[in-house]
Design a protein around this motif. Structure first.
Motif, mmCIF file in Angstrom:
data_model
loop_
_atom_site.group_PDB
_atom_site.id
_atom_site.type_symbol
_atom_site.label_atom_id
_atom_site.label_comp_id
_atom_site.label_asym_id
_atom_site.label_seq_id
_atom_site.Cartn_x
_atom_site.Cartn_y
_atom_site.Cartn_z
ATOM 1 N N ILE A 426 0.837 -1.200 0.000
ATOM 2 C CA ILE A 426 0.000 0.000 0.000
ATOM 3 C C ILE A 426 0.874 1.253 0.000
ATOM 4 O O ILE A 426 0.670 2.193 -0.773
ATOM 5 C CB ILE A 426 -0.941 0.002 1.232
ATOM 6 C CG1 ILE A 426 -1.844 -1.225 1.219
ATOM 7 C CG2 ILE A 426 -1.754 1.289 1.282
ATOM 8 C CD1 ILE A 426 -2.814 -1.284 0.065
ATOM 9 N N ILE A 427 1.884 1.237 0.879
ATOM 10 C CA ILE A 427 2.772 2.407 0.967
ATOM 11 C C ILE A 427 3.462 2.661 -0.368
ATOM 12 O O ILE A 427 3.483 3.781 -0.883
ATOM 13 C CB ILE A 427 3.826 2.191 2.080
ATOM 14 C CG1 ILE A 427 3.135 2.191 3.447
ATOM 15 C CG2 ILE A 427 4.908 3.261 2.016
ATOM 16 C CD1 ILE A 427 4.038 1.722 4.571
ATOM 17 N N LYS A 428 4.013 1.582 -0.955
ATOM 18 C CA LYS A 428 4.755 1.755 -2.213
ATOM 19 C C LYS A 428 3.837 2.230 -3.336
ATOM 20 O O LYS A 428 4.220 3.063 -4.157
ATOM 21 C CB LYS A 428 5.423 0.431 -2.607
ATOM 22 C CG LYS A 428 6.676 0.101 -1.821
ATOM 23 C CD LYS A 428 7.795 1.069 -2.142
ATOM 24 C CE LYS A 428 8.954 0.909 -1.179
ATOM 25 N NZ LYS A 428 9.913 2.010 -1.241
ATOM 26 N N MET A 429 2.649 1.681 -3.363
ATOM 27 C CA MET A 429 1.722 2.115 -4.412
ATOM 28 C C MET A 429 1.370 3.596 -4.242
ATOM 29 O O MET A 429 1.402 4.366 -5.204
ATOM 30 C CB MET A 429 0.454 1.261 -4.392
ATOM 31 C CG MET A 429 0.640 -0.097 -5.036
ATOM 32 S SD MET A 429 -0.821 -1.163 -4.933
ATOM 33 C CE MET A 429 -1.924 -0.326 -6.050
ATOM 34 N N GLY A 430 1.071 3.954 -3.003
ATOM 35 C CA GLY A 430 0.726 5.349 -2.748
ATOM 36 C C GLY A 430 1.872 6.285 -3.101
ATOM 37 O O GLY A 430 1.687 7.310 -3.765
ATOM 38 N N LEU A 431 3.074 5.919 -2.683
ATOM 39 C CA LEU A 431 4.223 6.777 -2.963
ATOM 40 C C LEU A 431 4.489 6.878 -4.462
ATOM 41 O O LEU A 431 4.835 7.940 -4.976
ATOM 42 C CB LEU A 431 5.462 6.241 -2.243
ATOM 43 C CG LEU A 431 5.486 6.436 -0.732
ATOM 44 C CD1 LEU A 431 6.757 5.829 -0.142
ATOM 45 C CD2 LEU A 431 5.412 7.919 -0.375
ATOM 46 N N THR A 432 4.317 5.757 -5.178
ATOM 47 C CA THR A 432 4.539 5.802 -6.623
ATOM 48 C C THR A 432 3.543 6.749 -7.282
ATOM 49 O O THR A 432 3.893 7.522 -8.177
ATOM 50 C CB THR A 432 4.397 4.393 -7.227
ATOM 51 O OG1 THR A 432 5.221 3.501 -6.504
ATOM 52 C CG2 THR A 432 4.806 4.385 -8.683
ATOM 53 N N VAL A 433 2.300 6.691 -6.803
ATOM 54 C CA VAL A 433 1.270 7.553 -7.389
ATOM 55 C C VAL A 433 1.650 9.020 -7.246
ATOM 56 O O VAL A 433 1.549 9.793 -8.201
ATOM 57 C CB VAL A 433 -0.104 7.265 -6.743
ATOM 58 C CG1 VAL A 433 -1.099 8.363 -7.095
ATOM 59 C CG2 VAL A 433 -0.633 5.925 -7.194
#
Lengths: 758, 758
Positions: A426-433
């Motif tokens: 979740i964190i990585k996806m959010g940060l990538t966005v």
């Protein structure tokens, strides 16, 4: 003869020499970037006492002691206790040591402080550098405007342009821009030395600061910049745009080659994603360029590990047939997450563009930076650098390597790891966005890969849980033999690799090249089947969500005039309905400078100021030629310039009245031309007459055989002319040669976009 | 809406379904070919007593006993004594056993006799089958001639055609023809079911008879045939030539995939060598098709070994840095031999074509067969089947496997092996030169690979000799460690692999695809560096000798109208100098049937009978349209046919006087048309009038927007129109639309050929 053969051979060898030079330069840039980035990354944890400029790896070269440190990983809110194995030595000092902090929590907070302190320092510098580039670009535009400047309207158009398009050349991955350039559009300075330099520094800072971005995309940009600069060596390539583009295509492959240690994958990526027109000879050159770059980088050994890429792994175990089902699930879910990241990232970029966020790029980067540091530190996995995380996700568990706590010894440990991994996802996806698309250099390749790999590893862990919990159940009973021989049935690392390929497919929508890149990264063809199944599943899953990859969406976002050669359309309009009747030049009437400028402004007002042109018609509207606005403004500039210097000395004539001819053999007075550029004009008595007969011949600037199409021809033929012949406009004529109008690429693009939206 | 989306999805999925079906079918054909060929090959040595239709592998399935047989390899003229390890069992009986021959020499001569007896039996059958195909083709042409038949001159032209072009569709590899078909030329029946069937049987016989040819090229031909047939399932692909060609390109990849177990390599081979136009979506489909074919073939397990290819090997050892030099030498020499084979093969094919040899194809094949049997039997290596030889060349020596005597235990053994290998090299090269191009199905891929592999293995043996003789000397001292750990320094098998890649490069001039094929064949990326170096060296060496690969040379030899899209030229002529003014249709004059036929004959006499056409001009020579001869003859046929049936009943009018119109809206009497096809003509009083106003409207056959080019345009633009837009002709006009002439593809090809020869 021998001589001709020799000349031919040396001519042919130029391209080879060029690609080899490019390969070497790309490798050197990659080496520099990697080394400095590693040093800066390590600087967040400590520094080298013997040589300050060494990173940990080189500081401890030959004197590494494997130590178990419990400095960083202590007492989380999540009550996770961990130890870290850390290759270090006495020369390398960690910050808590430096500051003599001894209590456990004190140690922890010092580490935390340095982590959050050093990071924004980088970001700050990054921000300044970005600002610097931006300013530079604006200055350039300023200059251009001065040169162009003719007529109020033109100035206004320029002004609008500057307002709407502040290009941050060194931001993002650069792949969309490279695609557009290879598609025939000119983005001035994008592949220049300045952008290369600034982006290189920026990339080092952004990746080492721990921002959630990779350096793979920018490497492709660097490679193309190097190629663009290197082309200046040989006039053959510098002068011919199409030859130059072939070299750029070849260079793009070397960018991927150094980013992933995958020369063949690089060639395919260049072919599948980046290049527009990729003839076969380009393929061989690409491969040569890529392999040179990869080999040189391998020799320079930037990481001290003998590997080109930090997350290279090697596998030799076979998979079980029943695993194809979870591999398929891997493909579908990783493809889904990849596409989701893309979708929300583009949404966010649209939001950034429209809202106040886009106006404070530096502040935005700072915020993202702090957010990244705060969010990432609380999860043991997200705190790792992307490279390190990817490596551990891909790695096989063994008795000596627990992949930074990613490995489970018993089934009972698995749920806890799963929950942490899910948080990391979740964190990585959010940060990538939020990160990709902000004004720092950095690509989406590695973040996408990590999202896919986490998904895959999670599925792998679930499979491991199942096999450990129900070892007797079908189909896990086929594992019995493996359980005895090496104590495990499924390898979560393999799932991570499969998931990584699928995740990247979801982001970029490339398939074959990704499969090959993953082959080369894992040094193995054993998993050809699983990887292919997952990639195809991911492709279909994500294409069902929306059909375009992130680079195409970005091209769309930036509104570059890029005509996708890979799509097919069901046309709803005919050629005549696309045809526009724009201003033309009539050979029957005298065209003066003033009139010409007026027509140019008219064109500019219609949006064709940059890439338009004026058809030249003779009696009966017969199409005789075409003159592009770029050529025309160059010609006008020259006249203005010459006349100015000339005027100052002698002639008071207004250049606006100068008649201009577009056809060789029209009334034309050579005397004027002869005087200019050779010497001071002869001061004579018949100046008055001379001036009145002043005229300019622009026929050299005219394309006397413009591309035409019959008004009854099929839309497919028109599309072919744009896509395959690379036309920017096509004139529409009747059988009798009568000019009916013009179809511009931009008009076509607008129509195609409508078609897609329907 | 949902419905539209569903329709779109099902439309898009058609292509996927199609390539998956093709992949499965190709795998089945490959399985069948492999299984039957193995059985027939083994039948030369013995037969299965329990099940006559089993080959040795399956006959001894599960009951194999490894035995050392000294039956075949005894007492050579070369005084070479050898034993052979032969997996066999009691069910499998060798011929000497069957005939109860017991003395040593007796055993030998029986084996020899069966070998030479069985072989020509195959060849004989092969000959008959070839003859059968040939006759079939001639019959077809006969039929065609009857249909075409109009005017004496047309007949004569046809006659000449038949004489000069007796096409043996099932002979050779088929790759050049596939290339030409993908380039837009139509070879009727080449991808039909009949050719597929006959070639499949022929290939089994030719490869199992021991002829020096491979089945890789024919597999590509099979795959394209399957694709062509499968396209009939979906009208979308059957009707659209360009979409069909995309599917053919994809299928070509599956052919290579089953031939080498190399799906990625197949895609690249299709892209690099076979395909003309290869858009990106074709790449994904190709890969899908190739991987399906490879996986299905792997599941069917044709050889009972779990491998797709008989000569698959696996390597995991690293190479030494100093070995790069011998690898380079490998590349140069194998490239040289590959190119030499190509050169003399083409020379021989020219000789065959010109001389009496070509007139007796069956006899020729018989002679080659007997020559092969006689020459090959005396050398222990050439006697092996090509697959077996390749496998042993590639294999690593171990204590349990001496690679059929290819391994040396001491340095002293090496010279003897070298001399035998050198003899094998000469024999194989000679046989390849005479075999490829004779009238049997069979490709040049495997023979080329073997020539390269032998060269490589020889260099490997020399290196082994050096390292064994001078273990202390620089640079061999770096081997010391390896010598202790596993008793050897260099691995000749690796040199064979590197040489094989280089040899193939010399023959086909493809690079990247070969590197990938070899990767996939050896399941290893360890040797990426050496293989690339060798392949590039081979490419440059062979290109320095002559610039074209064997397939292009064959296309040249067969005089197919193939425009190579990969070359660039320095033009010496302008468009106007290439323009021909051929017969035209004038709209001002009445064109009667007789006149039209006359014009067609005129065109045929100029060599444009098949692919030419008539431009249609209005007043002032304005180009209004174009009608292709193929369309025209179709239209004329129809008229002749209709009038004939009509005439018999009522009208005595000569069709030659029928006026023909090419522009809608010209004088045209509908009544005639209305009567035909609906009912018997109304018997009326005004028949006389009716007949006089008989006319035909051909305007439906006219291309109203033919491709035009301005007479002043650049040659590059003209080339682009032919290469990229796939034009067969381009009309040359002035600005005013006045027709100046036409440039036909054939004229351009003739000019380009001249250019090359200069």
């Amino acid at each position: 003869g021998v001589r001709g053969r020799w000349a031919k051979a040396s001519d042919a060898s130029q391209a080879w020499i060029l690609v080899i030079i490019i390969g070497i330069c790309v490798a050197m840039i990659a080496w520099f970037t990697n080394v400095v980035q590693e040093w800066l990354s390590d600087l967040k944890q400590g520094y080298c006492t013997s040589k300050w400029r060494y990173n940990r790896q080189f500081c401890c070269w030959g004197k590494a002691e494997k130590q178990t440190w419990n400095i960083i990983y202590i007492h989380f809110g999540l009550q996770f206790v961990g130890l870290i194995e850390y290759e270090t030595c006495s020369d390398w000092r960690l910050w808590p040591e430096v500051f003599n902090v001894e209590s456990e929590s004190g140690v922890y907070y010092t580490a935390m402080a340095m982590y959050t302190f050093v990071d924004p320092t980088y970001t700050n510098r990054l921000g300044s550098i970005q600002n610097f580039t931006k300013l530079k670009e604006e200055e350039e535009e300023e200059e251009e405007r001065h040169i162009n400047g003719g007529g109020e309207e033109g100035k206004k158009a320029d002004q609008t342009k500057t307002e709407t398009k502040t290009a941050y050349y060194s931001a993002g991955s650069g792949i969309p821009e490279v695609k557009v350039i290879l598609g025939g559009f000119v983005i001035k300075g994008f592949l220049g030395f300045k952008t290369l330099f600034v982006k290189c520094i920026g990339l080092i800072l952004s990746t080492s600061s721990g921002l959630n971005c990779g350096k793979e995309g920018p490497f492709v940009h660097f490679a193309c910049s190097v190629a663009n600069i290197a082309c200046r060596i040989f006039p053959k390539f510098n002068k011919n745009e199409s030859k130059k583009r072939e070299i750029l295509s070849a260079a793009a492959a070397s960018g991927v080659a150094v980013a992933f240690g995958a020369p063949v994958g690089g060639v395919l990526f260049s072919l599948e994603e980046v290049s527009y027109y990729f003839p076969i000879k380009t393929m061989v050159r690409s491969y040569c360029c890529a392999i040179v770059a990869a080999m040189v980088l391998k020799i320079t050994n930037p990481f001290g590990t003998g590997k080109i890429v930090l997350f290279e792994v090697q596998y030799d175990k076979e998979y079980h047939l029943f695993e194809l089902i979870p591999f398929l699930i891997c493909g579908i879910s990783a493809g889904f997450f990849g596409a989701a990241v893309t979708y929300y990232n583009i949404k966010f970029q649209h939001f950034r563009k429209r809202s106040f966020v886009g106006k404070y790029p530096v502040t935005e980067v700072m915020c993202i930076m702090i957010l990244t540091a705060l969010v990432s530190f609380w999860n043991p996995f997200t705190r790792l650098s992307l490279n390190d995380f990817a490596l551990n996700l891909f790695s096989e568990c063994s008795s000596t390597n627990d992949n930074r706590k990613l490995c489970a010894k018993t089934a009972a440990e698995i749920p806890q790891i799963l929950s942490l991994l899910f948080a990391a996802l979740i964190i990585k996806m959010g940060l990538t966005v939020v990160t990709f698309g902000c004004r720092v250099p950095g690509g989406v390749f590695l973040p996408g890969l990590v999202v896919g790999a986490v998904t895959g590893r999670m599925i792998g862990l679930i499979m491991q849980y199942l096999t450990l919990s129900y070892p007797e159940a079908w189909p896990f009973d086929s594992c019995a033999e493996d359980m005895i021989s090496h104590g495990k049935c499924v390898i979560p690392g393999v799932y991570a690799i499969v998931g990584a390929a699928a995740g990247l497919t979801g982001v970029t929508r490339t398939t074959v090249s990704l499969v090959v890149i993953i082959f080369e990264l894992t040094y193995s063809l054993t998993y050809a089947g699983p990887i292919t199944i997952a990639v195809m599943a991911a492709k279909w899953t994500s294409d069902a969500m929306f059909p375009e990859g992130i680079y195409d969406l970005l091209i769309d976002l930036q509104q570059y005039p890029y005509l996708d050669s890979h799509k097919s359309y069901a046309h709803t309009l005919t050629i005549m309905e696309l045809t526009e009747y724009l201003p033309t030049i009539d050979l029957d009437q005298t065209t003066t400078m003033a009139r010409l400028t007026q027509k140019m402004n008219l064109l500019a007002g219609m949006g064709y100021g940059e890439d338009g042109g004026l058809p030249i018609l003779s009696q009966g509207n017969i199409l005789e030629g075409y003159i592009a606005t770029s050529e025309l403004s160059h010609a006008i500039e020259q006249v203005a310039h010459e006349t100015q210097s000339y005027q100052n000395s002698l002639y008071p004539q207004n250049i606006d009245d100068t008649p201009i001819y577009f056809k060789a053999g029209q009334v034309y007075d050579r005397s004027f031309d002869a005087t200019i550029g050779f010497s001071q004009p002869i001061q004579g008595q018949n100046d008055e007459e001379h001036v009145s007969s002043l005229s300019r011949d622009f026929s050299n600037y005219v394309d006397h055989a413009p591309l035409t199409i019959h008004h009854n021809a099929s839309m497919e033929m028109l599309m072919d002319m744009f896509v395959k012949l690379g036309a920017r406009y096509v004139c529409v004529t009747q059988s009798s040669g009568r000019f009916l109008g013009i179809v511009h690429k931009r008009r076509l693009l607008a129509y195609l976009k409508e078609l897609e939206e329907e």
